[in-house]
Motif scaffolding. Structure first.
Motif, PDB file in Angstrom:
ATOM      1  N   GLN A  68     -12.535  -3.427   6.360  1.00  0.00           N
ATOM      2  CA  GLN A  68     -12.354  -2.061   6.326  1.00  0.00           C
ATOM      3  C   GLN A  68     -11.165  -1.704   6.807  1.00  0.00           C
ATOM      4  OE1 GLN A  68     -14.343   0.550   5.549  1.00  0.00           O
ATOM      5  NE2 GLN A  68     -12.689   1.535   5.779  1.00  0.00           N
ATOM      6  N   LEU A  69     -10.525  -2.468   7.750  1.00  0.00           N
ATOM      7  CA  LEU A  69      -9.209  -2.215   8.166  1.00  0.00           C
ATOM      8  C   LEU A  69      -8.036  -2.346   7.065  1.00  0.00           C
ATOM      9  CD1 LEU A  69      -8.675  -3.548  11.754  1.00  0.00           C
ATOM     10  CD2 LEU A  69      -9.102  -1.334  10.915  1.00  0.00           C
ATOM     11  N   GLN A  70      -8.346  -3.466   6.172  1.00  0.00           N
ATOM     12  CA  GLN A  70      -7.377  -3.793   5.040  1.00  0.00           C
ATOM     13  C   GLN A  70      -7.648  -2.760   4.240  1.00  0.00           C
ATOM     14  OE1 GLN A  70      -5.217  -7.130   4.119  1.00  0.00           O
ATOM     15  NE2 GLN A  70      -4.982  -4.967   3.443  1.00  0.00           N
ATOM     16  N   TYR A  71      -8.655  -2.053   4.015  1.00  0.00           N
ATOM     17  CA  TYR A  71      -8.770  -1.078   3.044  1.00  0.00           C
ATOM     18  C   TYR A  71      -7.756   0.224   3.548  1.00  0.00           C
ATOM     19  CZ  TYR A  71     -13.137  -3.105   1.380  1.00  0.00           C
ATOM     20  OH  TYR A  71     -14.008  -3.976   0.781  1.00  0.00           O
ATOM     21  N   ASP A  72      -8.099   0.144   4.920  1.00  0.00           N
ATOM     22  CA  ASP A  72      -7.355   1.394   5.275  1.00  0.00           C
ATOM     23  C   ASP A  72      -5.582   1.103   5.308  1.00  0.00           C
ATOM     24  OD1 ASP A  72      -9.412   2.839   6.141  1.00  0.00           O
ATOM     25  OD2 ASP A  72      -9.296   2.012   8.195  1.00  0.00           O
ATOM     26  N   LEU A  73      -5.210  -0.021   5.532  1.00  0.00           N
ATOM     27  CA  LEU A  73      -3.795  -0.477   5.374  1.00  0.00           C
ATOM     28  C   LEU A  73      -3.480  -0.409   4.062  1.00  0.00           C
ATOM     29  CD1 LEU A  73      -1.894  -1.698   7.169  1.00  0.00           C
ATOM     30  CD2 LEU A  73      -2.136  -3.721   6.341  1.00  0.00           C
ATOM     31  N   VAL A  74      -4.232  -0.766   2.973  1.00  0.00           N
ATOM     32  CA  VAL A  74      -3.763  -0.322   1.670  1.00  0.00           C
ATOM     33  C   VAL A  74      -3.791   0.967   1.352  1.00  0.00           C
ATOM     34  CG1 VAL A  74      -4.746  -0.427  -0.644  1.00  0.00           C
ATOM     35  CG2 VAL A  74      -4.861  -2.744   0.594  1.00  0.00           C
ATOM     36  N   LYS A  75      -4.437   1.691   2.002  1.00  0.00           N
ATOM     37  CA  LYS A  75      -4.169   3.349   1.775  1.00  0.00           C
ATOM     38  C   LYS A  75      -2.986   3.785   2.130  1.00  0.00           C
ATOM     39  CE  LYS A  75      -6.934   7.730   2.248  1.00  0.00           C
ATOM     40  NZ  LYS A  75      -7.662   8.571   2.991  1.00  0.00           N
ATOM     41  N   LEU A  76      -2.799   3.309   3.446  1.00  0.00           N
ATOM     42  CA  LEU A  76      -1.495   3.685   3.802  1.00  0.00           C
ATOM     43  C   LEU A  76      -0.189   3.071   3.285  1.00  0.00           C
ATOM     44  CD1 LEU A  76       0.366   5.057   6.455  1.00  0.00           C
ATOM     45  CD2 LEU A  76      -0.148   2.957   7.558  1.00  0.00           C
ATOM     46  N   PHE A  77      -0.171   1.998   2.856  1.00  0.00           N
ATOM     47  CA  PHE A  77       0.730   1.231   2.223  1.00  0.00           C
ATOM     48  C   PHE A  77       0.940   2.053   0.811  1.00  0.00           C
ATOM     49  CE2 PHE A  77       2.185  -2.855  -0.147  1.00  0.00           C
ATOM     50  CZ  PHE A  77       3.448  -2.992   0.723  1.00  0.00           C
ATOM     51  N   ASP A  78      -0.076   2.176   0.169  1.00  0.00           N
ATOM     52  CA  ASP A  78       0.110   3.241  -1.114  1.00  0.00           C
ATOM     53  C   ASP A  78       0.795   4.300  -0.816  1.00  0.00           C
ATOM     54  OD1 ASP A  78      -0.405   3.546  -3.855  1.00  0.00           O
ATOM     55  OD2 ASP A  78      -2.681   3.902  -3.670  1.00  0.00           O
ATOM     56  N   LEU A  79       0.595   5.135   0.135  1.00  0.00           N
ATOM     57  CA  LEU A  79       1.141   6.183   0.374  1.00  0.00           C
ATOM     58  C   LEU A  79       2.830   6.104   0.604  1.00  0.00           C
ATOM     59  CD1 LEU A  79       0.795   9.499   0.376  1.00  0.00           C
ATOM     60  CD2 LEU A  79       0.202   9.129   2.860  1.00  0.00           C
ATOM     61  N   LEU A  80       2.832   5.160   1.674  1.00  0.00           N
ATOM     62  CA  LEU A  80       4.167   4.994   2.014  1.00  0.00           C
ATOM     63  C   LEU A  80       5.151   4.421   0.764  1.00  0.00           C
ATOM     64  CD1 LEU A  80       3.619   3.229   5.271  1.00  0.00           C
ATOM     65  CD2 LEU A  80       4.751   5.529   5.045  1.00  0.00           C
ATOM     66  N   ILE A  81       4.560   3.732  -0.242  1.00  0.00           N
ATOM     67  CA  ILE A  81       5.423   3.177  -1.171  1.00  0.00           C
ATOM     68  C   ILE A  81       5.634   4.198  -2.518  1.00  0.00           C
ATOM     69  CG2 ILE A  81       5.472   1.354  -3.067  1.00  0.00           C
ATOM     70  CD1 ILE A  81       6.598   0.126  -0.409  1.00  0.00           C
ATOM     71  N   TYR A  82       4.556   4.662  -2.713  1.00  0.00           N
ATOM     72  CA  TYR A  82       4.525   5.564  -3.852  1.00  0.00           C
ATOM     73  C   TYR A  82       5.430   6.840  -3.857  1.00  0.00           C
ATOM     74  CZ  TYR A  82       0.929   2.310  -5.914  1.00  0.00           C
ATOM     75  OH  TYR A  82       0.139   1.284  -6.330  1.00  0.00           O
ATOM     76  N   SER A  83       5.306   7.392  -2.674  1.00  0.00           N
ATOM     77  CA  SER A  83       5.653   8.877  -2.720  1.00  0.00           C
ATOM     78  C   SER A  83       7.276   8.839  -2.124  1.00  0.00           C
ATOM     79  CB  SER A  83       4.691   9.583  -1.341  1.00  0.00           C
ATOM     80  OG  SER A  83       3.359   9.362  -1.904  1.00  0.00           O
ATOM     81  N   ALA A  84       7.953   8.092  -1.938  1.00  0.00           N
ATOM     82  CA  ALA A  84       9.417   8.069  -1.432  1.00  0.00           C
ATOM     83  C   ALA A  84       9.853   6.853  -1.962  1.00  0.00           C
ATOM     84  CB  ALA A  84       9.229   8.306  -0.154  1.00  0.00           C
ATOM     85  N   GLU A  85      11.281   6.752  -2.126  1.00  0.00           N
ATOM     86  CA  GLU A  85      12.215   5.754  -2.322  1.00  0.00           C
ATOM     87  C   GLU A  85      11.943   4.497  -0.923  1.00  0.00           C
ATOM     88  OE1 GLU A  85      13.892   5.208  -4.707  1.00  0.00           O
ATOM     89  OE2 GLU A  85      13.767   6.940  -5.887  1.00  0.00           O
ATOM     90  N   PHE A  86      11.751   3.578  -1.135  1.00  0.00           N
ATOM     91  CA  PHE A  86      11.614   2.558  -0.137  1.00  0.00           C
ATOM     92  C   PHE A  86      13.026   2.238   0.658  1.00  0.00           C
ATOM     93  CE2 PHE A  86      12.143  -1.960   1.451  1.00  0.00           C
ATOM     94  CZ  PHE A  86      10.962  -1.939   2.108  1.00  0.00           C
ATOM     95  N   PRO A  87      12.873   2.465   1.901  1.00  0.00           N
ATOM     96  CA  PRO A  87      11.885   2.427   2.936  1.00  0.00           C
ATOM     97  C   PRO A  87      11.590   3.954   3.363  1.00  0.00           C
ATOM     98  CG  PRO A  87      13.625   1.538   4.240  1.00  0.00           C
ATOM     99  CD  PRO A  87      14.220   1.929   2.659  1.00  0.00           C
ATOM    100  N   GLU A  88      12.176   4.907   2.838  1.00  0.00           N
ATOM    101  CA  GLU A  88      12.265   6.399   3.376  1.00  0.00           C
ATOM    102  C   GLU A  88      10.795   6.915   3.856  1.00  0.00           C
ATOM    103  OE1 GLU A  88      14.860   8.049   4.145  1.00  0.00           O
ATOM    104  OE2 GLU A  88      16.166   6.638   3.322  1.00  0.00           O
ATOM    105  N   GLY A  89       9.639   6.360   3.100  1.00  0.00           N
ATOM    106  CA  GLY A  89       8.450   6.790   3.559  1.00  0.00           C
ATOM    107  C   GLY A  89       8.154   6.267   4.875  1.00  0.00           C
ATOM    108  N   PHE A  90       8.382   4.920   5.094  1.00  0.00           N
ATOM    109  CA  PHE A  90       8.421   4.303   6.586  1.00  0.00           C
ATOM    110  C   PHE A  90       9.164   5.052   7.606  1.00  0.00           C
ATOM    111  CE2 PHE A  90       7.331   1.045   3.390  1.00  0.00           C
ATOM    112  CZ  PHE A  90       5.872   0.489   3.738  1.00  0.00           C
TER     113      PHE A  90
END
Length: 341
Positions: free
Chosen positions: A237-259
């Protein structure tokens, strides 16, 4: 003999002030916070730390600040990749004096090199570095390090003690472990692929250098602990949550601006990165900030934004294994398309 590198090593972001210079006070505060939240180690001057956007002098200053603030509380894996082998060895010597546990060195970038050239590069470093060396395989940005090369270097260079692999290729990781562990049981395998942290640990990885640990160190540490203790259902379940966050951070901004935006929401003044952004990109970051705040608030890491968050109309049940495979495959394909690791 040094103990094997293991656990979650956080790839440190570097806070900048209004003039775009290193914000030393905020960096020190960030280091303390990460350690207090339970990360096993720190990893400055990596891809997430934007090492190519700092001068060699600045990279050494970043390491000096972090080593001084850490004071041996956790080990430091120092990014030591420079433009050529001589400068890289000089960086190894300097970071050794600062007391780092090991250095991480990316394969030569810009020039595409053959496996024989990659071997020769790391052999020269492994024979001359005073500090333990971690190979850094990130084929999206640099010449790949293949399995025979890893095996050969592990057997010929005592100083080469680990590999950090950011390819996201699970079978590749398995092949490396099978090739190296019989003759070097103390050799460490770290994954830089957040979207597959749990499966990588289950096949034999010792830990990871995961950018999300700089945002939610509590979650990544818990995921590591649960996986290591084989509490698979909770870890999944935590891995699912981490993928969701990772997805949002990567797809929505130039790396690593989302972070950087996400760490702002955790209470730090990260400042604007050195890569110039268009007006459209700045607007996108404002929108991303609200989405991230809602996601972080759902885990109790921050308050909801003014006006609240939309109600999630989806099922609260966990996705099945087929859905997880689709999620991870989508992340891998998209990151390779964008050249991000």
């Amino acid at each position: 003999m040094q103990t094997r590198l293991k656990g979650i090593f956080t790839p440190n972001l570097v806070p900048l002030n209004a003039q775009g210079e290193i914000n030393e006070g905020e960096l020190r505060r960030y280091v303390d916070w990460l350690i207090e939240k339970g990360v096993h180690g720190l990893y400055p001057n990596g891809s997430t730390g934007e090492f190519t956007r700092f001068t060699a002098e600045e990279r050494r200053r970043i390491l000096g600040i972090i080593a001084d603030q850490t004071r041996g509380r956790v080990p430091i894996l120092a990014g030591a990749a420079e433009a050529n082998v001589r400068e890289t060895i000089k960086a190894c010597e300097h970071y050794h004096e600062l007391g780092v546990r090991a250095v991480a060195i990316v394969a030569p970038f810009y020039y595409k090199l053959s496996p024989a050239a990659v071997y020769a590069y790391f052999k020269e470093i492994g024979d001359n570095s005073p500090v333990d060396v971690t190979l850094y395989n990130i084929p999206m940005f640099a010449s790949p390090i293949d399995v025979p090369t890893v095996q050969r270097l592990s057997e010929e260079c005592e100083r080469i003690v680990a590999i950090k692999d950011s390819s996201g290729d699970l079978p590749h990781m398995i092949r490396m472990i099978q090739a190296v562990r019989p003759n070097r049981p103390e050799f460490s395998f770290l994954t830089g692929w957040d979207a597959a942290l749990m499966p990588m640990l289950l096949v034999g990885c010792d830990g990871g250098t995961n950018a999300t640990s700089g945002v939610v160190p509590e979650l990544t540490r818990q995921l590591y602990d649960l996986t290591q203790s084989l509490q698979v259902d909770k870890a999944r379940q935590l891995q699912y949550d981490l993928v969701k966050l990772f997805d949002l951070l990567i797809y929505s901004a130039e790396f690593p601006e989302g972070f950087r935006t996400a760490v702002d929401l955790r209470g730090f003044q990260m400042g604007r990165g050195r890569q110039p952004l268009s007006d459209e990109q700045r607007t996108d970051l404002v929108s991303l900030s609200r989405e991230l705040q809602c996601l972080l608030a759902s885990h109790g890491y921050t308050d909801e934004p003014i006006g609240g968050c939309p109600i999630d109309g989806g099922s609260s049940e966990s996705p099945d294994s087929e859905e997880l495979t689709q999620i991870v495959s989508h992340v891998v394909a998209e990151l390779k398309r964008r050249g991000i690791g």
